[in-house]
Motif scaffolding. Structure first.
Motif, PDB file in Angstrom:
ATOM      1  N   CYS A 134      -7.120  13.750  -8.260  1.00 46.35           N
ATOM      2  CA  CYS A 134      -6.187  13.950  -7.403  1.00 46.35           C
ATOM      3  C   CYS A 134      -4.846  13.312  -7.269  1.00 46.35           C
ATOM      4  CB  CYS A 134      -6.851  13.745  -5.780  1.00 46.35           C
ATOM      5  SG  CYS A 134      -7.974  15.037  -5.345  1.00 46.35           S
ATOM      6  N   GLY A 135      -5.026  12.369  -8.302  1.00 45.65           N
ATOM      7  CA  GLY A 135      -3.636  11.636  -8.535  1.00 45.65           C
ATOM      8  C   GLY A 135      -3.547  10.442  -7.613  1.00 45.65           C
ATOM      9  N   VAL A 136      -4.397   9.949  -6.891  1.00 39.74           N
ATOM     10  CA  VAL A 136      -4.097   8.904  -6.015  1.00 39.74           C
ATOM     11  C   VAL A 136      -3.815   7.470  -6.468  1.00 39.74           C
ATOM     12  CG1 VAL A 136      -5.145   7.678  -3.739  1.00 39.74           C
ATOM     13  CG2 VAL A 136      -5.358  10.141  -4.133  1.00 39.74           C
ATOM     14  N   VAL A 137      -2.838   6.900  -6.050  1.00 43.77           N
ATOM     15  CA  VAL A 137      -2.322   5.523  -6.448  1.00 43.77           C
ATOM     16  C   VAL A 137      -2.085   4.760  -5.545  1.00 43.77           C
ATOM     17  CG1 VAL A 137      -1.729   6.425  -8.932  1.00 43.77           C
ATOM     18  CG2 VAL A 137       0.016   6.228  -7.093  1.00 43.77           C
ATOM     19  N   GLY A 138      -1.746   3.530  -5.704  1.00 45.42           N
ATOM     20  CA  GLY A 138      -1.296   2.606  -4.932  1.00 45.42           C
ATOM     21  C   GLY A 138       0.175   2.801  -4.220  1.00 45.42           C
ATOM     22  N   LEU A 139       0.384   3.088  -2.941  1.00 49.25           N
ATOM     23  CA  LEU A 139       1.874   3.532  -2.550  1.00 49.25           C
ATOM     24  C   LEU A 139       2.479   2.272  -2.080  1.00 49.25           C
ATOM     25  CD1 LEU A 139       0.964   6.759  -0.820  1.00 49.25           C
ATOM     26  CD2 LEU A 139       1.604   6.482  -2.999  1.00 49.25           C
ATOM     27  N   GLY A 140       2.301   1.225  -2.299  1.00 50.75           N
ATOM     28  CA  GLY A 140       3.045   0.011  -1.887  1.00 50.75           C
ATOM     29  C   GLY A 140       4.273  -0.386  -2.987  1.00 50.75           C
ATOM     30  N   GLY A 141       4.376   0.346  -4.079  1.00 57.06           N
ATOM     31  CA  GLY A 141       5.211   0.158  -4.936  1.00 57.06           C
ATOM     32  C   GLY A 141       4.827  -0.014  -6.457  1.00 57.06           C
ATOM     33  N   ALA A 142       3.679  -0.746  -6.644  1.00 58.63           N
ATOM     34  CA  ALA A 142       3.286  -0.940  -7.876  1.00 58.63           C
ATOM     35  C   ALA A 142       2.528   0.435  -8.506  1.00 58.63           C
ATOM     36  CB  ALA A 142       2.113  -2.003  -7.840  1.00 58.63           C
ATOM     37  N   GLY A 143       1.843   1.427  -7.589  1.00 58.87           N
ATOM     38  CA  GLY A 143       1.328   2.353  -8.246  1.00 58.87           C
ATOM     39  C   GLY A 143       0.081   2.254  -9.185  1.00 58.87           C
ATOM     40  N   PHE A 268      -5.560  -2.864  -0.333  1.00 61.66           N
ATOM     41  CA  PHE A 268      -4.892  -1.515  -0.563  1.00 61.66           C
ATOM     42  C   PHE A 268      -3.704  -1.409   0.626  1.00 61.66           C
ATOM     43  CE2 PHE A 268      -9.044  -0.836  -2.132  1.00 61.66           C
ATOM     44  CZ  PHE A 268      -8.988   0.030  -3.232  1.00 61.66           C
ATOM     45  N   ASN A 269      -2.805  -0.642   0.293  1.00 61.95           N
ATOM     46  CA  ASN A 269      -1.535  -0.297   0.979  1.00 61.95           C
ATOM     47  C   ASN A 269      -2.271   0.706   2.199  1.00 61.95           C
ATOM     48  OD1 ASN A 269       0.680   1.892   1.542  1.00 61.95           O
ATOM     49  ND2 ASN A 269       1.650  -0.222   1.447  1.00 61.95           N
ATOM     50  N   VAL A 270      -1.401   0.743   3.529  1.00 61.32           N
ATOM     51  CA  VAL A 270      -1.674   1.633   4.138  1.00 61.32           C
ATOM     52  C   VAL A 270      -1.664   3.132   4.000  1.00 61.32           C
ATOM     53  CG1 VAL A 270      -2.007   0.180   6.153  1.00 61.32           C
ATOM     54  CG2 VAL A 270       0.180   1.225   5.578  1.00 61.32           C
ATOM     55  N   GLY A 271      -0.245   3.251   2.995  1.00 62.02           N
ATOM     56  CA  GLY A 271      -0.079   4.616   2.551  1.00 62.02           C
ATOM     57  C   GLY A 271      -1.122   5.144   1.553  1.00 62.02           C
ATOM     58  N   SER A 272      -2.068   4.190   0.746  1.00 63.90           N
ATOM     59  CA  SER A 272      -2.814   4.487   0.081  1.00 63.90           C
ATOM     60  C   SER A 272      -4.250   4.978   0.876  1.00 63.90           C
ATOM     61  CB  SER A 272      -3.329   3.270  -0.880  1.00 63.90           C
ATOM     62  OG  SER A 272      -2.360   2.784  -1.532  1.00 63.90           O
ATOM     63  N   ALA A 273      -4.473   4.375   1.817  1.00 68.18           N
ATOM     64  CA  ALA A 273      -5.395   4.863   2.648  1.00 68.18           C
ATOM     65  C   ALA A 273      -5.138   6.376   3.236  1.00 68.18           C
ATOM     66  CB  ALA A 273      -5.812   3.759   3.834  1.00 68.18           C
ATOM     67  N   HIS A 274      -4.041   6.436   3.701  1.00 68.86           N
ATOM     68  CA  HIS A 274      -3.453   7.872   4.191  1.00 68.86           C
ATOM     69  C   HIS A 274      -3.747   8.986   3.304  1.00 68.86           C
ATOM     70  CE1 HIS A 274      -0.666  10.899   5.226  1.00 68.86           C
ATOM     71  NE2 HIS A 274      -1.266  11.006   6.147  1.00 68.86           N
ATOM     72  N   ALA A 275      -3.445   8.639   2.057  1.00 70.81           N
ATOM     73  CA  ALA A 275      -3.473   9.338   0.815  1.00 70.81           C
ATOM     74  C   ALA A 275      -4.965   9.907   0.364  1.00 70.81           C
ATOM     75  CB  ALA A 275      -2.575   8.952  -0.236  1.00 70.81           C
ATOM     76  N   ILE A 276      -5.892   8.977   0.489  1.00 70.49           N
ATOM     77  CA  ILE A 276      -7.245   8.815   0.166  1.00 70.49           C
ATOM     78  C   ILE A 276      -7.784   9.779   1.433  1.00 70.49           C
ATOM     79  CG2 ILE A 276      -9.385   7.847   0.399  1.00 70.49           C
ATOM     80  CD1 ILE A 276      -8.007   5.597  -1.139  1.00 70.49           C
ATOM     81  N   TYR A 277      -7.386   9.510   2.527  1.00 67.93           N
ATOM     82  CA  TYR A 277      -8.168  10.593   3.591  1.00 67.93           C
ATOM     83  C   TYR A 277      -7.493  12.066   3.290  1.00 67.93           C
ATOM     84  CZ  TYR A 277      -8.063  13.078   8.081  1.00 67.93           C
ATOM     85  OH  TYR A 277      -8.195  13.894   9.087  1.00 67.93           O
ATOM     86  N   ARG A 278      -6.298  12.316   2.887  1.00 68.59           N
ATOM     87  CA  ARG A 278      -5.811  13.506   2.726  1.00 68.59           C
ATOM     88  C   ARG A 278      -6.580  14.239   1.659  1.00 68.59           C
ATOM     89  NH1 ARG A 278      -3.482  15.844   6.918  1.00 68.59           N
ATOM     90  NH2 ARG A 278      -2.780  17.284   5.432  1.00 68.59           N
ATOM     91  N   ALA A 279      -6.716  13.389   0.664  1.00 69.50           N
ATOM     92  CA  ALA A 279      -7.704  13.912  -0.778  1.00 69.50           C
ATOM     93  C   ALA A 279      -8.982  14.415  -0.341  1.00 69.50           C
ATOM     94  CB  ALA A 279      -7.409  12.930  -1.568  1.00 69.50           C
TER      95      ALA A 279
END
Length: 556
Positions: A134-143, A268-279
């Motif tokens: 699903c292409g999920v990576v850390g969204l805090g900046g480092a990816g 984990f960044n909070v944005g990563s948790a949100h992306a994991i939920y959507r996936a």
């Protein structure tokens, strides 16, 4: 609640400038006229392209597959047609282009068939593979790839930390995400806890975001799970650094070369948790993200933009002022200057910052280091930046490594406090780049040497095998020649002669047998005359035998 908060050494407190963009809700950016999706979404790996120009794609379709353990898949952000696969500008200090897929949207925004993923009925490994695809990576900046960070580690994960600190000035995308989608973030955190087997979840948010803290606490209470704690941490840059936040919340010091998993902690960044939920909950790959447009702009704010959207298409949404002279991707402390506005949004893009001579004055001329030690006081990694500066500038890279150059997180605190206005981080990045380049060259040289030695060994082996084959062939030839000579030296006979020889041999054998069986009679009391007659007869027989011998030898 957590009993105690810890502290980390160093850090600075620059003006936050959060209110400029944090007051308005997240807005959805319109569909751009084209999308530029880099195959390299992080510095660690490049995905393998699966499409060709002219190919029609749907929203969420895989267009590049994960290549290697540190890579994730890349997806089409909307439906349309692949125009080209060519180098395009990417956010990097060098300004060099990188292979990218260019898509012309068709305006229909047609999705692939989406299906939720039942993570409760599958193994953790299968779930991690799904998140990779699903292409999920850390969204805090480092990816950093999320499926790698969700691994069990050496000792397992005891504590899962959600990073909502967002400590760098101007950036507020995580703040707005926590205010508006707290339930989704904690739902994603619960999924991550199931995957890792963590016992508790700690959410760290800087205390200059009271609305985000309140929203996350309300969502945690709604879960009714005492293992989830939302904690306000003191505002100080870089409290949002992974190692610094782990230190503040748990007191654990992560040394260089070690990861949080070595100590039972993962962040984990909070944005990563949100992306994991959507996936997992909706079957949606990572094709968009929330980012901040701020700085020298008339209407700063936060926008949800598709991955691949050119920066030039986003800027009109916030209306940069006329005196804007440069743009940064990221914040003022760690951001990268944009060489081109055709640079697209990537998965690690969290902010586009507009600068002006009034807002961000050009830096004054660099002056000599006075060894005041202010940089060492501000360094959160507890290094000696002034020593690193001297060795980096003199290109004595070995000594720079001895002073723990790679412990530097490039936060920019040292440059921020330096009275001589020395861009210390630039020197450290230069030194790291040179060391990595030399190590890469050394690795290439070692590989070339190994290949050369292998080739020599192969040639020697082939020579030995060829010599052995030649010796065996020579020996076989000699044996064959000897056999031929033996056959040639033996006189050839016809079948008639062989039959004649056989008859003579049989007659001789019969005569010999008859002679042995014959018993002469009346041979006693012979008179001299009889004995003389017998002797004469035996003499004649002997003569006959002597006369027959030459004929027998000729027949043989």
């Amino acid at each position: 609640m957590i009993a105690k908060l810890f502290s980390f050494k160093g850090g600075v407190k620059p003006d936050s400038h959060k209110d400029e963009s944090a007051t308005a809700p997240i807005r959805v950016a319109p569909l751009p006229s084209r999308l530029i999706i880099p195959l390299r979404q992080s510095a660690r790996a490049m995905a393998r392209c699966l499409v060709q120009p002219g190919r029609a794609v749907l929203k969420g379709e895989v267009i590049a597959a994960a290549e290697g353990p540190m890579c994730t898949a890349v997806h089409a952000p909307t439906s349309g047609t692949v125009r080209a696969i060519e180098p395009q500008p990417v956010p990097h200090p060098s300004g060099l282009p990188a292979p990218s897929i260019v898509i012309d949207p068709d305006g229909l925004d047609r999705w692939i068939e989406k299906q939720p993923f039942d993570y409760l009925a599958t193994s953790a490994l299968q779930t991690r593979d799904y998140l990779r695809d699903c292409g999920v990576v850390g969204l805090g900046g480092a990816g950093f790839p999320s499926h790698v960070k969700l691994g069990p580690g050496e000792k397992g994960i005891e504590t899962l930390i959600l990073n909502g600190a967002e400590c760098e000035p101007w950036i507020t995308c995580d703040d707005r995400l926590m205010r508006e989608r707290a339930d989704m973030i904690l739902a994603g955190a619960a999924m991550m806890r199931h995957i890792t087997g963590a016992r508790r979840i700690l959410v760290g948010i800087e205390d200059n975001k009271p609305q985000a803290v309140a929203a996350m606490r309300d969502a945690a209470q709604g879960l009714g799970d005492s293992a989830v704690e939302v904690i306000a941490v003191p505002t100080r840059y870089p409290a949002g650094g992974e190692k610094q936040l782990i230190r503040v919340l748990t007191g654990i010091e992560i040394p260089y070369g070690k990861l949080g998993t070595h100590f039972g902690v993962q962040c984990f960044n909070v944005g990563s948790a949100h992306a994991i939920y959507r996936a997992i909950a909706h079957g949606e790959p990572l094709i968009s993200r929330v980012l901040t447009l701020s700085g020298n702009m008339a209407h700063p704010g936060n926008f949800e933009a598709l991955i691949g959207t050119p920066i030039s298409d986003l800027l009109p949404l916030a209306e940069p002022r006329t005196d804007t002279d440069r743009y940064l991707m990221g914040g003022p402390m760690m951001g990268v200057g944009l060489q081109s506005l055709d640079t697209p949004v990537t998965k690690g893009t969290n902010c586009i910052l507009a600068g002006s001579p009034a807002l961000f004055p050009p830096p004054p001329p660099e002056m000599p280091c006075i060894r005041c030690g202010e940089c060492a006081k501000a360094c959160p990694a507890e290094l000696q930046p002034f020593e690193l500066y001297w060795f980096s500038r003199a290109k004595i890279f070995g000594k720079a490594q001895e002073y723990s150059l790679f412990d530097c997180i490039e936060c920019g605190c040292c440059s921020y406090v330096c009275p001589s206005r020395i861009p210390l981080v630039d020197y450290f990045r230069f030194a790291k780049g040179e060391i990595w380049a030399r190590e890469k060259e050394k690795a290439a040289a070692d590989l070339a040497r190994e290949r050369y030695e292998f080739r020599l060994a192969r040639e020697e082996r082939e020579k030995a095998e060829k010599a052995a084959k030649l010796a065996a062939k020579t020996a076989a030839g000699r044996e064959k020649a000897a056999a031929a000579i033996a056959v040639a030296e033996k006189p050839a006979t016809s079948p008639e002669e062989d039959a004649k020889k056989a008859l003579i041999a049989a007659a001789l054998e019969r005569a010999k047998a008859q002679k042995e069986q014959a018993h002469p009679e009346n041979v006693t009391d012979l008179t001299p005359e009889q004995q003389a007659e017998i002797a004469a007869i035996e003499g004649r027989r002997a003569e006959i035998r002597e006369m027959a011998k030459p004929h027998l030898r000729q027949d043989d």
